[in-house]
Scaffold this active site. Sequence first.
Site, short mmCIF file in Angstrom:
data_model
loop_
_atom_site.label_atom_id
_atom_site.label_comp_id
_atom_site.label_asym_id
_atom_site.label_seq_id
_atom_site.Cartn_x
_atom_site.Cartn_y
_atom_site.Cartn_z
N ASN A 23 0.85 -1.20 0.00
CA ASN A 23 0.00 0.00 0.00
C ASN A 23 0.89 1.25 0.00
O ASN A 23 2.12 1.14 0.02
CB ASN A 23 -0.97 -0.04 1.19
CG ASN A 23 -0.26 -0.03 2.54
OD1 ASN A 23 0.91 0.38 2.63
ND2 ASN A 23 -0.94 -0.46 3.58
N ASP A 223 -8.81 -9.81 -0.38
CA ASP A 223 -8.07 -8.96 0.56
C ASP A 223 -8.14 -7.49 0.12
O ASP A 223 -8.25 -6.59 0.94
CB ASP A 223 -6.62 -9.44 0.63
CG ASP A 223 -5.76 -8.60 1.55
OD1 ASP A 223 -5.94 -8.73 2.79
OD2 ASP A 223 -4.95 -7.79 1.06
#
Length: 350
Positions: A23, A223
Amino acid sequence: MALRKGLAAALQISRIMRPDDANIAGNVHGGTVLKMIEEAGAIISTRHCNSTPGERCIAALARVERTDFVSPMSIGEVAHVSAEITYTSKHSVEVQVNVLAENIITGGKKLTNRATLWYVPLSLQNVDKILEVPPFQAFSTLVLEGLRQYESQEQENEGRKRYEAQKLERLETKQRNDVILPTVNTEPYTVGISQSSLIHLVGPSDCTLQGFVHGGVTMKLMDEVAGIVAARHCKTNIVTASVDAINFHRKIQKGCVITVSGRLTFTSNKSMEIEVFVDVDPFVDDPQARYRAVSAFFTFVSLSKEGKPLPVPQVVVKTEEEKKRFEEGKGRYLQSKTRRQAAPHPLTQQ
Ligand code: COA
Protein backbone atom coordinates in the site's frame (compact mmCIF):
# COMPACT_ATOMS: atom_id res chain seq x y z
CA MET A 1 8.89 -30.18 11.55
CA ALA A 2 11.51 -31.55 9.15
CA LEU A 3 10.78 -34.77 7.32
CA ARG A 4 13.43 -37.44 7.01
CA LYS A 5 16.03 -37.39 4.25
CA GLY A 6 14.68 -38.78 1.01
CA LEU A 7 11.09 -37.84 1.90
CA ALA A 8 8.95 -34.98 0.58
CA ALA A 9 11.45 -32.24 -0.14
CA ALA A 10 10.58 -28.82 1.22
CA LEU A 11 10.16 -26.00 -1.27
CA GLN A 12 11.44 -22.46 -0.84
CA ILE A 13 10.60 -19.43 -2.95
CA SER A 14 12.16 -16.00 -2.33
CA ARG A 15 11.15 -12.67 -3.82
CA ILE A 16 11.95 -9.03 -3.08
CA MET A 17 8.88 -6.93 -2.25
CA ARG A 18 8.24 -4.09 -4.71
CA PRO A 19 6.01 -1.01 -4.54
CA ASP A 20 3.18 -2.74 -6.44
CA ASP A 21 3.09 -5.42 -3.69
CA ALA A 22 2.28 -2.84 -1.03
CA ASN A 23 0.00 0.00 0.00
CA ILE A 24 1.06 3.65 -0.11
CA ALA A 25 2.50 3.41 3.41
CA GLY A 26 4.84 0.64 2.20
CA ASN A 27 3.16 -2.30 4.00
CA VAL A 28 2.95 -5.40 1.83
CA HIS A 29 -0.72 -6.36 1.21
CA GLY A 30 -2.01 -9.44 2.99
CA GLY A 31 -3.31 -10.51 -0.43
CA THR A 32 0.20 -10.48 -1.90
CA VAL A 33 1.38 -12.74 0.92
CA LEU A 34 -1.62 -15.06 0.50
CA LYS A 35 -0.93 -15.32 -3.24
CA MET A 36 2.72 -16.26 -2.65
CA ILE A 37 1.67 -18.82 -0.02
CA GLU A 38 -0.83 -20.37 -2.44
CA GLU A 39 1.73 -20.51 -5.26
CA ALA A 40 4.20 -22.39 -3.04
CA GLY A 41 1.43 -24.76 -1.88
CA ALA A 42 0.26 -25.43 -5.44
CA ILE A 43 3.80 -26.26 -6.62
CA ILE A 44 4.67 -28.66 -3.81
CA SER A 45 1.33 -30.45 -3.81
CA THR A 46 1.20 -30.79 -7.63
CA ARG A 47 4.77 -32.14 -7.53
CA HIS A 48 3.83 -34.65 -4.84
CA CYS A 49 0.65 -35.77 -6.60
CA ASN A 50 2.64 -36.49 -9.78
CA SER A 51 5.46 -38.32 -7.97
CA THR A 52 4.25 -41.81 -8.86
CA PRO A 53 3.39 -43.27 -12.30
CA GLY A 54 -0.22 -42.88 -13.43
CA GLU A 55 -2.64 -40.21 -14.59
CA ARG A 56 -1.08 -36.71 -14.49
CA CYS A 57 -2.82 -34.04 -12.42
CA ILE A 58 -2.87 -30.50 -11.10
CA ALA A 59 -3.49 -29.78 -7.41
CA ALA A 60 -6.36 -27.35 -6.80
CA LEU A 61 -6.71 -25.32 -3.62
CA ALA A 62 -9.65 -26.62 -1.56
CA ARG A 63 -9.15 -24.90 1.79
CA VAL A 64 -6.97 -22.46 3.71
CA GLU A 65 -7.05 -22.71 7.49
CA ARG A 66 -7.42 -19.57 9.57
CA THR A 67 -4.21 -17.59 9.31
CA ASP A 68 -2.73 -14.69 11.30
CA PHE A 69 -0.37 -12.05 9.95
CA VAL A 70 1.96 -11.82 12.92
CA SER A 71 4.23 -9.00 11.76
CA PRO A 72 4.23 -6.61 8.82
CA MET A 73 6.44 -6.88 5.75
CA SER A 74 7.74 -3.83 3.92
CA ILE A 75 8.84 -2.85 0.44
CA GLY A 76 12.53 -3.77 -0.02
CA GLU A 77 12.37 -6.78 2.28
CA VAL A 78 12.76 -10.28 0.85
CA ALA A 79 9.91 -12.72 1.43
CA HIS A 80 11.08 -16.29 1.95
CA VAL A 81 8.13 -18.65 1.50
CA SER A 82 8.81 -22.26 2.51
CA ALA A 83 6.34 -25.09 2.06
CA GLU A 84 6.25 -28.73 3.06
CA ILE A 85 3.71 -31.51 2.87
CA THR A 86 2.62 -32.55 6.33
CA TYR A 87 -0.25 -34.97 5.72
CA THR A 88 -1.96 -36.86 2.92
CA SER A 89 -5.46 -38.33 2.94
CA LYS A 90 -6.78 -40.47 0.08
CA HIS A 91 -7.71 -37.45 -2.05
CA SER A 92 -6.18 -34.44 -0.32
CA VAL A 93 -2.78 -33.04 0.66
CA GLU A 94 -2.05 -30.80 3.63
CA VAL A 95 0.71 -28.24 3.08
CA GLN A 96 2.22 -26.03 5.76
CA VAL A 97 3.75 -22.77 4.64
CA ASN A 98 5.91 -20.32 6.60
CA VAL A 99 6.72 -16.81 5.43
CA LEU A 100 9.79 -14.96 6.72
CA ALA A 101 10.61 -11.34 5.91
CA GLU A 102 14.33 -10.65 5.60
CA ASN A 103 15.83 -7.18 5.83
CA ILE A 104 18.76 -7.66 3.45
CA ILE A 105 20.57 -4.59 4.82
CA THR A 106 20.61 -5.68 8.46
CA GLY A 107 20.19 -9.43 7.88
CA GLY A 108 17.29 -9.49 10.39
CA LYS A 109 14.53 -12.02 9.74
CA LYS A 110 11.05 -12.18 11.21
CA LEU A 111 8.20 -14.61 10.84
CA THR A 112 5.27 -12.86 9.21
CA ASN A 113 2.82 -15.66 8.54
CA ARG A 114 2.13 -19.38 8.94
CA ALA A 115 -0.57 -21.06 6.91
CA THR A 116 -2.04 -24.50 6.36
CA LEU A 117 -3.59 -25.29 2.99
CA TRP A 118 -5.40 -28.32 1.58
CA TYR A 119 -5.11 -29.31 -2.10
CA VAL A 120 -6.99 -31.89 -4.15
CA PRO A 121 -5.48 -33.48 -7.30
CA LEU A 122 -7.56 -33.02 -10.46
CA SER A 123 -6.88 -35.02 -13.62
CA LEU A 124 -5.29 -33.04 -16.47
CA GLN A 125 -7.55 -34.91 -18.90
CA ASN A 126 -10.70 -33.98 -17.01
CA VAL A 127 -10.50 -31.42 -14.22
CA ASP A 128 -13.79 -32.65 -12.78
CA LYS A 129 -12.14 -35.99 -11.94
CA ILE A 130 -10.47 -36.22 -8.54
CA LEU A 131 -7.44 -38.52 -8.38
CA GLU A 132 -5.85 -40.38 -5.49
CA VAL A 133 -2.88 -38.83 -3.70
CA PRO A 134 0.34 -40.87 -3.49
CA PRO A 135 0.40 -41.60 0.24
CA PHE A 136 3.11 -40.99 2.75
CA GLN A 137 4.13 -44.33 4.19
CA ALA A 138 3.02 -45.02 7.73
CA PHE A 139 5.80 -44.42 10.21
CA SER A 140 8.22 -47.29 10.58
CA THR A 141 11.73 -47.49 12.00
CA LEU A 142 12.85 -48.98 8.67
CA VAL A 143 13.39 -46.10 6.25
CA LEU A 144 13.56 -47.21 2.63
CA GLU A 145 15.33 -45.00 0.13
CA GLY A 146 12.90 -42.98 -2.00
CA LEU A 147 9.82 -43.71 0.10
CA ARG A 148 7.98 -40.77 1.57
CA GLN A 149 7.35 -41.31 5.21
CA TYR A 150 6.16 -39.45 8.29
CA GLU A 151 8.90 -38.54 10.72
CA SER A 152 7.18 -40.22 13.63
CA GLN A 153 4.00 -42.00 14.57
CA GLU A 154 3.00 -38.85 16.43
CA GLN A 155 3.37 -36.70 13.29
CA GLU A 156 1.08 -39.08 11.39
CA ASN A 157 -1.50 -39.14 14.19
CA GLU A 158 -1.47 -35.35 14.54
CA GLY A 159 -1.99 -34.98 10.77
CA ARG A 160 -4.93 -37.37 10.83
CA LYS A 161 -6.49 -35.37 13.70
CA ARG A 162 -6.17 -32.10 11.73
CA TYR A 163 -7.70 -33.79 8.68
CA GLU A 164 -10.67 -35.13 10.67
CA ALA A 165 -11.16 -31.76 12.41
CA GLN A 166 -11.30 -29.72 9.19
CA LYS A 167 -13.63 -32.27 7.58
CA LEU A 168 -16.01 -31.91 10.50
CA GLU A 169 -15.75 -28.12 10.46
CA ARG A 170 -16.55 -28.06 6.73
CA LEU A 171 -19.72 -30.01 7.34
CA GLU A 172 -20.77 -27.58 10.05
CA THR A 173 -19.88 -24.41 8.14
CA LYS A 174 -22.93 -22.87 6.58
CA GLN A 175 -22.41 -21.17 3.25
CA ARG A 176 -23.56 -17.58 3.66
CA ASN A 177 -26.01 -16.84 0.90
CA ASP A 178 -27.11 -13.28 1.64
CA VAL A 179 -26.13 -10.52 -0.74
CA ILE A 180 -24.67 -7.07 -0.31
CA LEU A 181 -27.09 -4.64 -1.89
CA PRO A 182 -26.18 -1.11 -3.01
CA THR A 183 -27.09 1.51 -0.43
CA VAL A 184 -27.78 5.24 -0.39
CA ASN A 185 -26.85 5.64 3.26
CA THR A 186 -24.35 8.49 3.72
CA GLU A 187 -24.26 8.56 7.51
CA PRO A 188 -20.66 8.25 8.81
CA TYR A 189 -19.45 4.90 10.18
CA THR A 190 -22.52 2.95 9.09
CA VAL A 191 -22.11 -0.41 7.33
CA GLY A 192 -23.52 1.03 4.11
CA ILE A 193 -21.07 3.88 3.77
CA SER A 194 -17.95 1.67 3.63
CA GLN A 195 -19.30 -1.39 1.81
CA SER A 196 -17.46 -1.92 -1.48
CA SER A 197 -17.37 -4.18 -4.53
CA LEU A 198 -14.99 -4.97 -7.29
CA ILE A 199 -15.99 -6.52 -10.61
CA HIS A 200 -13.39 -8.55 -12.47
CA LEU A 201 -13.36 -10.40 -15.79
CA VAL A 202 -11.43 -13.63 -15.26
CA GLY A 203 -8.64 -13.73 -17.84
CA PRO A 204 -5.92 -16.23 -18.75
CA SER A 205 -3.37 -14.63 -16.39
CA ASP A 206 -5.67 -15.40 -13.42
CA CYS A 207 -5.94 -19.08 -14.35
CA THR A 208 -4.15 -22.39 -14.39
CA LEU A 209 -3.34 -23.87 -17.81
CA GLN A 210 -6.54 -25.87 -17.32
CA GLY A 211 -8.56 -22.65 -17.33
CA PHE A 212 -9.72 -22.21 -13.71
CA VAL A 213 -8.72 -19.46 -11.32
CA HIS A 214 -5.74 -19.91 -8.97
CA GLY A 215 -6.87 -19.79 -5.34
CA GLY A 216 -4.21 -17.15 -4.60
CA VAL A 217 -5.67 -14.78 -7.22
CA THR A 218 -9.12 -15.03 -5.60
CA MET A 219 -7.71 -14.44 -2.11
CA LYS A 220 -5.75 -11.40 -3.33
CA LEU A 221 -8.93 -9.83 -4.77
CA MET A 222 -10.79 -10.60 -1.53
CA ASP A 223 -8.07 -8.96 0.56
CA GLU A 224 -8.15 -5.92 -1.74
CA VAL A 225 -11.89 -5.40 -1.27
CA ALA A 226 -11.68 -5.98 2.49
CA GLY A 227 -8.86 -3.41 2.63
CA ILE A 228 -10.97 -0.84 0.76
CA VAL A 229 -13.84 -1.33 3.23
CA ALA A 230 -11.47 -0.96 6.20
CA ALA A 231 -9.79 2.16 4.77
CA ARG A 232 -13.15 3.75 3.92
CA HIS A 233 -14.30 3.15 7.48
CA CYS A 234 -11.32 4.49 9.39
CA LYS A 235 -9.50 6.60 6.73
CA THR A 236 -6.04 5.64 7.96
CA ASN A 237 -3.36 3.18 6.88
CA ILE A 238 -4.73 -0.33 7.38
CA VAL A 239 -3.20 -3.82 7.29
CA THR A 240 -4.59 -7.37 7.22
CA ALA A 241 -4.35 -9.00 10.66
CA SER A 242 -5.99 -12.36 9.95
CA VAL A 243 -8.22 -14.36 7.64
CA ASP A 244 -10.66 -16.99 8.85
CA ALA A 245 -10.71 -20.44 7.26
CA ILE A 246 -11.77 -20.33 3.58
CA ASN A 247 -13.26 -23.25 1.63
CA PHE A 248 -13.11 -23.27 -2.17
CA HIS A 249 -16.10 -25.39 -3.13
CA ARG A 250 -16.34 -24.62 -6.83
CA LYS A 251 -13.97 -23.78 -9.63
CA ILE A 252 -14.17 -20.36 -11.28
CA GLN A 253 -13.65 -20.70 -15.02
CA LYS A 254 -11.81 -18.39 -17.38
CA GLY A 255 -14.25 -15.94 -19.01
CA CYS A 256 -16.52 -15.62 -15.96
CA VAL A 257 -17.24 -12.26 -14.39
CA ILE A 258 -16.71 -12.21 -10.65
CA THR A 259 -18.09 -9.72 -8.16
CA VAL A 260 -16.13 -9.46 -4.93
CA SER A 261 -18.10 -7.57 -2.25
CA GLY A 262 -17.20 -6.64 1.28
CA ARG A 263 -18.97 -5.13 4.29
CA LEU A 264 -18.04 -4.32 7.84
CA THR A 265 -19.55 -6.71 10.37
CA PHE A 266 -17.83 -5.87 13.67
CA THR A 267 -15.42 -3.39 15.25
CA SER A 268 -13.48 -3.99 18.47
CA ASN A 269 -11.42 -1.24 20.04
CA LYS A 270 -8.56 -1.63 17.51
CA SER A 271 -9.77 -4.04 14.85
CA MET A 272 -12.40 -4.35 12.12
CA GLU A 273 -13.98 -7.54 10.82
CA ILE A 274 -15.02 -7.51 7.16
CA GLU A 275 -17.11 -10.17 5.47
CA VAL A 276 -16.23 -10.80 1.83
CA PHE A 277 -18.25 -12.67 -0.81
CA VAL A 278 -17.13 -13.84 -4.25
CA ASP A 279 -20.04 -14.31 -6.68
CA VAL A 280 -19.60 -15.71 -10.16
CA ASP A 281 -21.57 -14.93 -13.32
CA PRO A 282 -20.68 -17.67 -15.77
CA PHE A 283 -22.76 -16.09 -18.52
CA VAL A 284 -20.11 -16.21 -21.25
CA ASP A 285 -19.83 -20.01 -21.37
CA ASP A 286 -22.93 -21.12 -19.60
CA PRO A 287 -26.39 -19.66 -19.11
CA GLN A 288 -26.73 -20.98 -15.53
CA ALA A 289 -27.43 -18.52 -12.74
CA ARG A 290 -24.93 -16.65 -10.61
CA TYR A 291 -23.37 -18.68 -7.79
CA ARG A 292 -21.44 -17.95 -4.59
CA ALA A 293 -17.91 -19.34 -5.01
CA VAL A 294 -16.32 -18.29 -1.72
CA SER A 295 -16.91 -16.23 1.39
CA ALA A 296 -14.58 -15.30 4.23
CA PHE A 297 -14.00 -13.00 7.20
CA PHE A 298 -10.94 -10.75 7.17
CA THR A 299 -9.71 -8.78 10.18
CA PHE A 300 -7.93 -5.48 9.60
CA VAL A 301 -6.06 -3.18 11.95
CA SER A 302 -5.50 0.55 11.53
CA LEU A 303 -1.89 1.72 11.94
CA SER A 304 -0.36 5.07 12.93
CA LYS A 305 2.53 6.60 10.97
CA GLU A 306 4.85 4.84 13.43
CA GLY A 307 3.18 1.51 12.66
CA LYS A 308 1.34 1.21 15.99
CA PRO A 309 -2.29 -0.04 16.10
CA LEU A 310 -4.81 2.80 16.49
CA PRO A 311 -8.31 2.73 17.97
CA VAL A 312 -10.89 2.46 15.16
CA PRO A 313 -14.23 4.31 14.93
CA GLN A 314 -17.04 2.04 16.14
CA VAL A 315 -19.34 0.81 13.39
CA VAL A 316 -22.90 2.18 13.62
CA VAL A 317 -25.29 -0.75 13.20
CA LYS A 318 -28.83 0.16 12.18
CA THR A 319 -30.82 -2.86 11.05
CA GLU A 320 -31.63 -6.04 12.96
CA GLU A 321 -29.43 -8.00 10.54
CA GLU A 322 -26.49 -5.66 11.07
CA LYS A 323 -26.92 -6.03 14.84
CA LYS A 324 -27.02 -9.82 14.51
CA ARG A 325 -23.88 -9.86 12.34
CA PHE A 326 -22.15 -7.57 14.85
CA GLU A 327 -22.88 -10.01 17.71
CA GLU A 328 -21.68 -12.97 15.63
CA GLY A 329 -18.52 -11.02 14.77
CA LYS A 330 -17.97 -10.26 18.44
CA GLY A 331 -18.18 -14.01 19.17
CA ARG A 332 -15.51 -14.76 16.54
CA TYR A 333 -13.35 -11.90 17.85
CA LEU A 334 -13.49 -13.15 21.45
CA GLN A 335 -12.78 -16.72 20.35
CA SER A 336 -9.73 -15.74 18.32
CA LYS A 337 -8.46 -13.48 21.10
CA THR A 338 -8.66 -16.36 23.59
CA ARG A 339 -6.88 -18.65 21.12
CA ARG A 340 -4.07 -16.11 20.52
CA GLN A 341 -3.60 -15.56 24.23
CA ALA A 342 -3.37 -19.32 24.79
CA ALA A 343 -0.77 -19.78 22.04
CA PRO A 344 1.04 -16.54 21.21
CA HIS A 345 2.97 -16.50 17.94
CA PRO A 346 6.75 -16.21 18.00
CA LEU A 347 7.42 -12.82 16.44
CA THR A 348 11.01 -13.29 15.44
CA GLN A 349 13.12 -16.21 14.35
CA GLN A 350 16.69 -17.10 13.44
N1 COA B 1 -11.08 -28.50 2.15
C1 COA B 1 -10.24 -29.55 2.24
N2 COA B 1 -10.41 -30.71 1.59
C2 COA B 1 -11.49 -30.79 0.81
C3 COA B 1 -12.41 -29.74 0.65
C4 COA B 1 -12.17 -28.54 1.36
N3 COA B 1 -12.95 -27.48 1.26
N4 COA B 1 -13.40 -30.14 -0.17
C5 COA B 1 -13.12 -31.40 -0.51
N5 COA B 1 -11.97 -31.80 0.08
C6 COA B 1 -11.30 -33.11 -0.04
C7 COA B 1 -12.09 -34.22 0.63
O1 COA B 1 -11.74 -34.40 1.99
C8 COA B 1 -11.71 -35.44 -0.21
O2 COA B 1 -10.51 -36.04 0.23
P1 COA B 1 -10.57 -37.48 1.05
O3 COA B 1 -11.38 -38.43 0.17
O4 COA B 1 -9.16 -37.89 1.19
O5 COA B 1 -11.25 -37.15 2.34
C9 COA B 1 -11.43 -34.84 -1.59
O6 COA B 1 -11.32 -33.43 -1.42
C10 COA B 1 -12.59 -35.07 -2.56
O7 COA B 1 -13.80 -34.71 -1.90
P2 COA B 1 -15.20 -34.83 -2.66
O8 COA B 1 -16.30 -34.54 -1.70
O9 COA B 1 -15.20 -36.13 -3.41
O10 COA B 1 -15.03 -33.71 -3.77
P3 COA B 1 -15.83 -32.38 -4.02
O11 COA B 1 -16.90 -32.66 -4.96
O12 COA B 1 -16.11 -31.70 -2.73
O13 COA B 1 -14.69 -31.55 -4.83
C11 COA B 1 -12.92 -29.98 -5.05
C12 COA B 1 -13.55 -31.07 -4.17
C13 COA B 1 -11.79 -29.33 -4.27
C14 COA B 1 -12.35 -30.61 -6.33
C15 COA B 1 -14.04 -28.96 -5.45
O14 COA B 1 -14.62 -28.45 -4.27
C16 COA B 1 -13.52 -27.85 -6.31
O15 COA B 1 -13.40 -27.97 -7.53
N6 COA B 1 -13.20 -26.70 -5.66
C17 COA B 1 -12.61 -25.57 -6.35
C18 COA B 1 -11.09 -25.76 -6.56
C19 COA B 1 -10.52 -24.48 -7.14
O16 COA B 1 -10.90 -24.06 -8.21
N7 COA B 1 -9.60 -23.84 -6.39
C20 COA B 1 -9.20 -22.48 -6.68
C21 COA B 1 -10.25 -21.59 -6.10
S1 COA B 1 -10.31 -19.96 -6.73
